[in-house]
Motif scaffolding. Structure first.
Motif, short mmCIF file in Angstrom:
data_model
loop_
_atom_site.label_atom_id
_atom_site.label_comp_id
_atom_site.label_asym_id
_atom_site.label_seq_id
_atom_site.Cartn_x
_atom_site.Cartn_y
_atom_site.Cartn_z
N ASP A 1 2.30 -6.09 -9.74
CA ASP A 1 3.21 -5.46 -10.70
C ASP A 1 4.05 -6.48 -11.46
O ASP A 1 4.87 -6.10 -12.30
N ARG A 2 3.86 -7.75 -11.19
CA ARG A 2 4.66 -8.78 -11.87
C ARG A 2 4.29 -8.85 -13.35
O ARG A 2 3.12 -9.09 -13.70
N ARG A 3 5.27 -8.67 -14.20
CA ARG A 3 5.06 -8.85 -15.64
C ARG A 3 6.41 -8.72 -16.35
O ARG A 3 7.39 -8.25 -15.78
N THR A 4 6.42 -9.13 -17.59
CA THR A 4 7.61 -9.00 -18.44
C THR A 4 7.40 -7.87 -19.43
O THR A 4 6.34 -7.74 -20.03
N GLU A 5 8.43 -7.03 -19.58
CA GLU A 5 8.46 -5.98 -20.59
C GLU A 5 9.85 -5.98 -21.22
O GLU A 5 10.82 -5.62 -20.56
N ASP B 1 0.83 -1.21 0.00
CA ASP B 1 0.00 0.00 0.00
C ASP B 1 0.86 1.25 0.00
O ASP B 1 0.54 2.24 -0.68
N MET B 2 1.97 1.22 0.75
CA MET B 2 2.85 2.39 0.82
C MET B 2 3.48 2.66 -0.55
O MET B 2 3.49 3.79 -1.04
N TYR B 3 4.03 1.60 -1.18
CA TYR B 3 4.65 1.77 -2.50
C TYR B 3 3.63 2.25 -3.53
O TYR B 3 3.91 3.13 -4.34
N ARG B 4 2.44 1.67 -3.50
CA ARG B 4 1.44 2.03 -4.50
C ARG B 4 0.93 3.44 -4.32
O ARG B 4 0.62 4.14 -5.29
N SER B 5 0.86 3.91 -3.08
CA SER B 5 0.42 5.29 -2.85
C SER B 5 1.44 6.29 -3.36
O SER B 5 1.10 7.39 -3.77
N ASN B 6 2.72 5.88 -3.35
CA ASN B 6 3.78 6.77 -3.84
C ASN B 6 3.97 6.66 -5.34
O ASN B 6 4.68 7.47 -5.94
N ARG B 7 3.36 5.64 -5.95
CA ARG B 7 3.49 5.44 -7.40
C ARG B 7 2.11 5.20 -8.00
O ARG B 7 1.78 4.09 -8.41
N PRO B 8 1.31 6.26 -8.08
CA PRO B 8 -0.06 6.09 -8.58
C PRO B 8 -0.13 5.63 -10.03
O PRO B 8 -1.15 5.10 -10.46
#
Length: 424
Positions: free
Chosen positions: A370-374, A353-360
């Motif tokens: 956030d797991r994915r391949t790019e 929650d803390m990370y996501r609030s800082n990275r909207p």
């Protein structure tokens, strides 16, 4: 008044010192300071540049015959450039890096809040290429790292320098081109017109906005280099072509559903004003995104068997059997993998929650977070569909995904660890 600074990078033997001597000879009304950083104990470049001076470089500074200054990098870079600005009068500073140096750290020193940034304004990031060597490095050959042996005979015991010297030449050349505003394509007399066109296309695929100049013996008009204003510090992190391609695919509306393991595609068209290389320069690029992890061994096999036409690939991969993000960096025959921090989705909920609030702006999947391949691939003369299929086949099966605890492979699993997947 801010002093202008130009940063000069390029592989060993590309012609940086020749270019510097030419610039000093043709400086005209400009008073130029040159800061030279060589990788050996004996600063060979400083000695070569100062040959025409009545002074020596024992104290690290030589007054050249035309009033310019040559400063050997004996102190740390920040101290040296501040000392020059305080002790000497000149119009512009040219910092020549060692042929094994990455350009980003130096560029950031001049653009962050520091004593240096208060005194200097970066004008242009310049990379000098041995064009013949550049082409050979991406043609499946393994050219000799010219100059490494001679430089190391100076007794350089610095571990970092030694580690950098062991890096494949293609790695450094790609990074130097990607972080440049101006690329001097030198030694053009060793290439055909068709080869020069090919090299220019590859440069522009790696850094779409870079201006290119073709030279022999590094001869160019100093006005092409000084007072250009080509550097924009707000764009330093977005200069590489692979980042442009990734950003274009992210915002391009290519039906990226990001659902579970849907195989969304990127067909490479113009997005948000960014032209993909294939439209402008004849070099193809595509972005591969998936919400399903790779089997580490099968992905390693695909990477080791990449078509020779793939010049550059870069991005983050989701691997089964580990909860750390792994960054893949490929430049020609060299492929390296580095483990970064954990996926945010693997952290306790309060930390998520803390990370996501800082990275909207974070792209978050209901199930996978956030797991994915790019991964971005840039190159010429390779079959995109065949490569996509090979990558898809390297993804875990449903059964493997369910039982992925015992999955292992050659990729790093501890933060900060780096492994070589393929070497020249």
């Amino acid at each position: 008044m801010e002093l202008l600074s130009n940063y000069l990078s390029g592989s060993l033997g590309a012609g940086k010192t020749t270019l510097l001597n030419h610039l000093l000879t043709e400086a005209g009304d400009r008073d130029i300071a040159v800061l030279v950083n060589d990788m050996g104990t004996v600063n060979v470049d400083a000695e070569l540049i100062a040959e025409g001076s009545e002074l020596d470089v024992d104290d690290g500074v030589a007054e050249l015959s035309n009033g310019c200054i040559c400063c050997e990098l004996q102190d740390d870079l920040e101290t040296a450039v501040v000392r020059l600005a305080n002790d000497r009068d000149f119009d512009a500073l040219v910092v020549e890096s060692s042929g094994i140096s990455e350009p980003a750290p130096v560029a950031r020193l001049f653009t962050t809040e520091s004593r240096v940034a208060a005194l200097y304004r970066v004008d242009t990031l310049v990379t000098v290429l041995d064009t013949r060597l550049f082409l050979d490095s991406f043609a499946g050959e393994t050219p000799e790292r010219r100059g490494v042996v001679e430089a190391n005979t100076g007794g350089d015991s610095d571990d970092t320098a030694a580690d950098d010297a062991d890096r494949p030449l293609s790695d450094l050349m790609v990074e130097q081109v990607e972080l440049s505003n101006l690329v001097v394509m030198n030694k053009t007399d060793l290439c055909t017109d068709g080869e020069l066109d090919e090299a220019e296309e590859l440069v522009r695929a790696l850094q779409p906005d870079a201006e290119t100049i073709r030279t022999t013996f590094s001869q160019l008009d100093p006005d092409r280099l000084f007072d250009r204003g080509l550097f924009d510090q707000t764009e330093i992190n977005d200069l590489p072509g692979w980042k442009r391609a990734l950003a274009g695919a992210e915002h391009g509306g290519d039906n990226h559903s990001h659902e579970t393991d849907s195989h969304e595609g990127d067909n490479g068209h113009e997005h948000d004003g960014h032209h993909h290389p294939e439209e402008v320069y004849g070099v193809t690029s595509f972005t591969y995104r998936r919400r399903r992890p790779f089997h580490p061994d099968r992905l390693a096999d695909v990477l080791r068997d990449l078509p020779p036409g793939v010049v550059r690939s870069k991005g983050t991969v989701w691997l089964a059997g580990t909860e750390v993000r792994v960054v893949i960096g490929q430049a020609g025959p060299s492929i390296r993998a580095e483990a970064q921090g954990p996926w945010i989705a693997s952290l306790p909920e309060i930390e998520q929650d803390m990370y996501r609030s800082n990275r909207p702006e974070l792209d978050w999947h209901d199930e996978h977070g956030d797991r994915r391949t790019e991964l971005v691939f840039i190159g010429t003369n390779y079959d995109e569909n065949t490569l996509r299929t090979a990558l898809d086949d390297a993804l875990v099966t449903d059964e493997e995904w369910t039982e992925n605890e015992g999955v292992t492979g050659p990729f790093p699993t501890e933060q900060g660890e780096e492994t070589v997947i393929r070497s020249p």
